[in-house]
Design a protein around this motif. Structure first.
Motif, short mmCIF file in Angstrom:
data_model
loop_
_atom_site.label_atom_id
_atom_site.label_comp_id
_atom_site.label_asym_id
_atom_site.label_seq_id
_atom_site.Cartn_x
_atom_site.Cartn_y
_atom_site.Cartn_z
N ILE A 33 -73.99 -58.84 -124.91
CA ILE A 33 -74.46 -59.40 -123.65
C ILE A 33 -75.85 -58.84 -123.32
N VAL A 51 -76.71 -65.80 -121.58
CA VAL A 51 -76.00 -65.45 -122.80
C VAL A 51 -75.09 -66.62 -123.14
N PRO A 71 -80.60 -65.62 -113.59
CA PRO A 71 -79.60 -66.64 -113.25
C PRO A 71 -78.18 -66.15 -113.55
N ASN A 72 -77.21 -66.91 -113.11
CA ASN A 72 -75.81 -66.59 -113.41
C ASN A 72 -75.62 -66.47 -114.91
N GLY A 73 -74.91 -65.44 -115.31
CA GLY A 73 -74.58 -65.30 -116.72
C GLY A 73 -75.67 -64.64 -117.54
N VAL A 77 -69.42 -56.84 -124.53
CA VAL A 77 -68.16 -56.97 -123.79
C VAL A 77 -67.28 -57.89 -124.63
N ARG A 78 -66.08 -57.45 -124.89
CA ARG A 78 -65.17 -58.22 -125.75
C ARG A 78 -65.87 -58.72 -127.00
N GLY A 138 -76.45 -61.53 -117.43
CA GLY A 138 -76.06 -60.18 -117.80
C GLY A 138 -76.32 -59.13 -116.74
N LYS A 139 -76.61 -59.55 -115.52
CA LYS A 139 -76.95 -58.60 -114.46
C LYS A 139 -75.77 -57.68 -114.14
N SER A 140 -74.60 -58.29 -113.89
CA SER A 140 -73.43 -57.46 -113.57
C SER A 140 -73.01 -56.62 -114.77
N THR A 141 -73.20 -57.18 -115.95
CA THR A 141 -72.87 -56.40 -117.15
C THR A 141 -73.72 -55.13 -117.18
N TYR A 187 -66.69 -51.83 -121.70
CA TYR A 187 -68.10 -52.17 -121.92
C TYR A 187 -68.66 -51.20 -122.95
#
Ligand code: ADP
Ligand code: MG
Lengths: 457, 268
Positions: free
Chosen positions: B18, B253, B37-39, B13-14, B41-44, B55
């Motif tokens: 990720i 990440v 945890p947050n960040g 992403v960008r 890459g789950k939503s990615t 993406y």
């Protein structure tokens, strides 16, 4: 047409003496009129330099025929879509050819008739042209020189007409000009809903329109104008309302047709406590230009006005919204809001949005907001992630964008047909899927976030 | 019986990597939990599966019964049977849930009559999910509370009835009762329609109402451990940090390096 003639047509078009005199006076002024150019602020961004007024021939009295004779005037479908109605006026090329009004309303003193032939001229004579005269431009003068009459709706004091009065304007004739006029007068405490539909076939025609609405003390006018002209028609319209004390105007416009269609919508709040709401939905495609100039003119204390104009353009269409809120020195404790939002759906399309405030009173509240941008990428993705194809996702977002205006239109029966008309237009010319992906995104420049301002003057 | 297979999936992403090689397989009627945890890459992952613009897949494959989803545009992936419920559902003014669902169903090749009484079905589904009927008259998600959004996501899932669902934090924003309702509804879809679920969450509490068959832990764009339901309890007990330390991997990440501003205060 634009030289004013020799006064011959003024007499030939008939009607009462005052109407003939009005035509003659206007014809006299036409000779020295300076035709507008986009250099003038009020015509900025317009296509007025592409218009050769002299190219269009007005109809002669003989061509228009005698007024009020047609028992089967057509327009049945357009009229029927508005649902149960209180009255009907059918106007062909500016000539009123048919009028109806429910007998109980006639008995109560209400009137739908032709300005040129109406048996009782008092009210028409008193009001006809006075609102246009308060805000003239070259096209209102031209209109005055050639206007054969017009739809006149009069509701006496205290009479409330609940179902809509429908006015159909059909304009036809290649290379011809027509001059439809509508005068609505609501006396004190009266109420009415008036819906006008303007339509033409695919002809190079110029419709020079004036609509005047007088809303008396405590009266409430609900008004809707639907412009569905053919793709080659030029329409230049003034729609002006004057509101007395505690009068209320709920005015709306749906503009879908025309090659170049300009609508000047003006409301002057003359009496204390008067309230005006102006709404519009417009959708331009192909090479259309839809051009709106609005004025919310507060001249009395404790007046309130609001405006919500929403539009979308695609293909190579363009739109202009230029609006002024004027709060005159007498407009203490007035409130005014003005919002214009535009979706630009393809790279070649363009929307201008210019809200203006002119505040001369020191105790007022006003706000304005304006936005021009593409369809929101996240909304599109959200819908597509449900399995909705891109073109349909875009149609849904565009229709949804207009929905808050549709929901407020004064003739619920028409909302369905109008929604379908917009749905038909979205993506119509590139439904084959030839559109470059993400084209709208690159086109529209600023994000759809609103720029706005507000303040207390 | 269908199979969703994610193999060696890497994505940027960008320009920032990720996902760094994700392997997951979900069969019909199975519930897989993806924790991290947050960040991490789950939503990615969820958006890469759905084909969100911006993406970029750099390696790997995603198939449903052998059909390559990565070749398809977003809407076709949903039609092919993979539906994403969003962590942050977007407001779409003037488009009601029933309008959205009608458009989504109309775009599929369904037998005649599939759209009949859609309004009633939506209303019944809303009632089952404890959604006030008033919400159905509004634009989707417009001024919905967090809990109402997640009920609305579940409603769409129930009506669209895909083969597989990727639930991105369907539990966030839900109170205990709402969590039970939503979890039970999804559980019923698994049992009755054979829905295969990839439930993304960072808490084990969703998994108390939607029992997973398998649990996977995503750290810094990789599935670092997989196990049975007991793995969720272990994660809950020791936390992601300790797990990362034990496994000797990064937690999340790393954020992209800040863009150098040539006019910035040099700071000395
Ligand atoms: N659109 C985006 N632009 C830039 N960075 C992003 C974007 N989406 C996610 N990221 C970055 O990717 C990493 C993973 O984010 P995300 O997938 O949202 O994690 P999770 O859902 O596990 O909390 C984070 O470092 C986040 O900052
Ligand atoms: Mg997330």
């Amino acid at each position: 047409m634009n030289d004013g003639g020799d006064g011959e047509q003024a007499r030939a078009l008939g009607g009462p003496d005052w109407l003939v005199a009005r035509r003659e006076a206007a014809a006299g002024r036409l000779a020295e009129i300076a035709w507008p150019t986009p250099a003038e602020e009020i015509w900025r961004y317009s296509r007025i330099d592409e218009l050769d007024v002299g190219r269009y021939r007005p109809f002669t009295a003989a061509e228009l025929g005698a007024p009020g004779r047609d028992d089967a005037p057509g327009g049945g479908v357009l009229a029927a879509e508005a649902g149960p109605r209180a009255g009907l006026v059918v106007v062909r090329d500016g000539r009123v050819v048919h009028t109806e009004l429910r007998p109980d309303l006639s008995a109560a003193g209400a009137l739908t008739c032709d300005v040129a032939t109406c048996a009782d001229h008092r009210h028409a004579e008193r009001w006809f042209g006075t609102l246009a005269d308060a805000s003239p431009d070259p096209f209102t003068v031209l209109h005055d020189a050639w206007c054969p009459g017009g739809a006149f709706i009069h509701v006496p004091a205290g009479v409330v007409v609940t179902e809509p009065i429908v006015v159909l304007h059909w304009c036809d004739g290649d290379g011809r000009a027509s001059f439809p006029h509508t005068l609505v007068v609501l006396e004190d405490g009266a109420g009415a809903t008036v819906v006008e539909r303007f339509a033409s076939p695919k002809v190079d025609h110029l419709a020079d329109v004036v609509v005047e609405c007088v809303v008396g003390e405590g009266a409430h006018l609900r008004y809707l104008s639907v412009q569905e002209h053919g793709p080659a028609t030029w329409s230049i319209a003034l729609q002006r309302a004057h509101l007395g004390p505690y009068a209320r105007l709920s005015s709306s416009a749906v503009a879908l047709g025309g090659a170049y269609a300009r609508l000047r919508t003006e409301a002057r709040l003359d009496g204390p406590g008067a309230e005006s709401d102006l709404l519009a939905v417009y959708f331009g495609d192909g090479d259309q230009m839809l051009d709106f100039r609005t004025l919310q003119d507060h001249a009395a204390p404790r007046t309130r006005s609001d405006l919500l104009f929403k539009g979308a353009v695609e293909d190579h269409a363009a739109s202009v919204y230029s609006g002024l809120v004027r709060l005159r020195p007498g407009a203490q404790r007035a409130e005014a809001g003005q919002t214009n939002r535009n979706l630009v759906l393809t790279e070649g399309a363009h929307a201008e949005s210019i809200p203006n405030l002119e505040i001369e009173a020191n105790d007022v509240r006003c706000s304005h907001a304006s936005a021009v941008g593409p369809v929101d990428e996240d909304q599109r993705y959200y819908l597509e992630s449900r399995g909705i194809p891109p073109a349909e996702a875009e149609r849904l977002v565009v229709l949804g964008f207009f929905e808050d205006v549709f929901a407020r239109l004064p003739v619920p029966a028409l909302v369905g047909p109008l929604r379908r008309a917009v749905h038909e237009k979205v993506g119509h010319l590139h439904r084959s899927g030839s559109r470059p992906p993400g084209g709208a995104r690159a086109a529209a420049g600023p994000a759809p976030g609103a720029t706005g301002g507000g303040g207390r003057g | 019986m269908s199979r969703l297979a994610i193999l060696g999936l890497a994505a940027r992403v960008r320009r920032q990597e990720i996902l760094r090689g994700v392997d997951l397989e979900v069969g019909s009627g199975e519930v897989h939990a993806l924790m991290g945890p947050n960040g991490s890459g789950k939503s990615t992952l969820a958006h890469v599966l759905a084909g969100r613009p911006g993406y970029e897949v750099t390696a790997g494959s995603v198939t449903v019964d052998g059909v390559d989803l990565l070749e398809l545009p977003t809407w076709r992936r949903a039609q092919a049977g993979l539906l994403l419920t969003h962590q942050y559902p977007v407001e779409v003014p003037g488009v009601r849930l029933v309008d959205l669902l009608e458009a989504a169903l109309a775009a599929r090749e369904l037998p005649a009559g599939a759209l009949d009484r859609l309004g009633e079905r939506v209303a019944a589904e809303a009632e089952r999910l404890g959604m006030p009927a008033e919400l159905l008259a509004r634009g989707v998600n417009v001024e919905f509370s967090g809990g109402e959004q997640k009920r609305a996501e579940t409603l769409q899932l129930a009506v669209l009835a895909p083969a597989f669902a990727v639930l991105d934090e369907i539990d966030s924003g839900l109170d205990v009762d709402a969590l039970r309702t939503v979890g039970a509804r999804i559980g019923a879809l698994v049992a009755e329609t054979g829905l295969g679920v990839l439930a993304i969450t960072h808490y084990a509490r969703l998994l108390s109402v939607l029992r997973p068959d398998r649990v996977h832990v995503l750290l810094a764009g990789r599935v670092v451990r997989s196990g049975g339901p007991e793995l969720a309890d272990e994660v809950e007990r020791i936390g992601y940090e300790r797990l990362a330390a034990e496994l000797g991997v990064e937690l999340a990440v790393p954020p992209p390096p800040p863009e150098r501003d040539p006019f910035a205060d040099p700071g000395f």
